[in-house]
Write an enzyme that holds these catalytic residues in place. Structure first.
Site: not given
Length: 409
Positions: A97-98, A196, A277, A358
């Site tokens: 992820n981020r 993922h 998302d 996820e």
């Protein structure tokens, strides 16, 4: 490295070695398309070394027709050369992820990671050369199990320290088991991993709709979600998913497209983005003690059209769901999927044509110490290894498995 870390890792890694006890493990070889297959009487799964990715998940639907229910490529070669790099079925790392501003701090030292998202504003799935975009080594292989390994060295994509990781995929009856272990060898470093995988339980062959908005989702422990800004970076807020709201998948099962006409859905997945998302928390503390393997699934996804249902069990404390809003019809289906010769249903993945599930920890938890995720996301030499475990349990409406369950009731 301290002895405690070695012993802990050895104890956890022991099941990995057992994968070579049966089958063709002495010389692991893929098929002509570069895929490794494991199977039971009910499931057949294919894998490729690139990203340690699942390439195929095949089972019969309620009509007895085999469906391949995950996105991927026909040949293992495509994974490394496709320009879109869609992270089909892979293990993104070393941090999924981020990461906000592509930076994080450990013990007063700041690190800069590979900024590969939003024109260099953040790091996504480990950076430009993350684990999901690299070849893993096949460590062991049998008819029912395969293990991949990777060594990520100090400084790769800006992350500190060497990390050794293994992922083992095993099938048993109707269940697909995933176990990921990662050990920090030399320095404290963030580790957060996931699978993922892009799902379409109709095998992209539904002759009534080309999207997956007909899929029903239920996340009974996810009454809250991580608040994000318009580029999906966490703000630090943990937001409530009010009963009946667009992000309420906890009070009862509902179709992913159930609220598609609700104006609140615009921007829910980022600037000018309609759909999902989002990272939902998994709050099971009220059940303590509980066994993640047998307690109610953290997520259930099903399609009435195919009759296929997927129950996801996981030891992770959060769950990301992405409704494939950025698919644009440029990605071809595999030959095992889709409808032949129908102009209304071209052999591509359309916008909203899939669902990414996820299991993971809180996204960007390394930049939010107030969440107290450090023991789940920061690992150093001598610490216990990072461990991810999940079970994907399949069933089919009207099949023998379901009938047996009804008889037992």
């Amino acid at each position: 490295m301290q002895l405690t870390g070695l012993l802990s890792f050895a104890a956890l890694a022991l099941p990995l070695a057992s994968a070579s006890s049966k089958g063709n493990s002495s010389e692991p070889k893929p098929d002509k398309d570069g895929k490794y297959w494991i199977k039971t009487d009910h499931l057949k799964l294919g894998f490729v070394p690139f990203g340690a990715a699942v390439s195929d998940v095949r089972l019969n639907d309620k009509y007895g027709i085999e469906r391949d229910v995950v996105a991927g490529f026909d040949n293992a070669t495509y994974y490394s050369i496709d320009r879109q790099k869609p992270n089909f079925g892979n293990v993104p790392g070393r941090y999924a992820n981020r990461i906000k501003n592509a930076t994080f701090e450990i013990d007063g030292k700041w690190y800069n990671t590979s900024a590969n998202d939003n024109d260099g504003l953040d790091t996504l799935h480990g950076g430009k050369d993350g684990w999901g975009l690299r070849n893993w080594t096949v460590s062991s292989y049998s008819d029912e199990s395969i293990t991949f390994s990777i060594l990520d060295t100090d400084g790769e994509n800006g992350f500190p320290g060497d990390v050794q990781s293994y992922v083992t995929y095993t099938v048993d009856g109707w269940d697909w088991h995933i176990k990921i272990i990662a050990l920090s060898l030399t320095k404290k470093t963030p580790i957060m991993l996931t699978s993922h995988t892009y799902w379409n339980l109709d095998g992209f062959a539904n002759n009534e709709t080309s999207t997956a908005l007909n899929h029903t989702l239920y996340m009974p422990y996810s009454g809250q979600r991580v608040g994000v800004d318009n580029i999906l970076i966490p703000t630090g807020e943990i937001l409530p998913n009010a009963k009946g709201s667009i992000n309420d998948f906890w009070s009862e099962p509902k179709q992913i497209g159930a609220n598609w006409e609700d104006e609140d859905l615009l921007g829910n997945c980022g600037f000018n983005c309609t759909g999902y998302d989002n990272c939902w928390t998994v709050n099971r503390d009220q059940l303590s003690p509980y066994d993640w393997r047998t307690t109610e699934p953290v997520a259930s996804l099903s399609s009435a059209w195919s009759g296929i249902k997927l129950d996801v069990y996981s030891d992770q404390d959060a769950f990301q769901m992405y409704s494939c809003g950025f698919q644009n019809g440029s990605m071809a289906l595999k030959t095992s999927q889709g409808i032949d010769g129908d102009e209304d249903f071209p052999r591509v993945i359309p916008q909203y044509g899939c669902v990414v599930l996820e299991p993971q920890d809180y996204i960007d938890g390394i930049n939010h110490p107030e969440w107290r995720r450090e023991k789940k996301q920061i690992f150093g030499p001598g610490d216990d290894p990072y461990v991810f475990q999940a079970k994907y349990s399949f069933s089919v409406v009207g099949d023998e498995k379901e009938e047996c369950a009804k008889d037992e009731l």
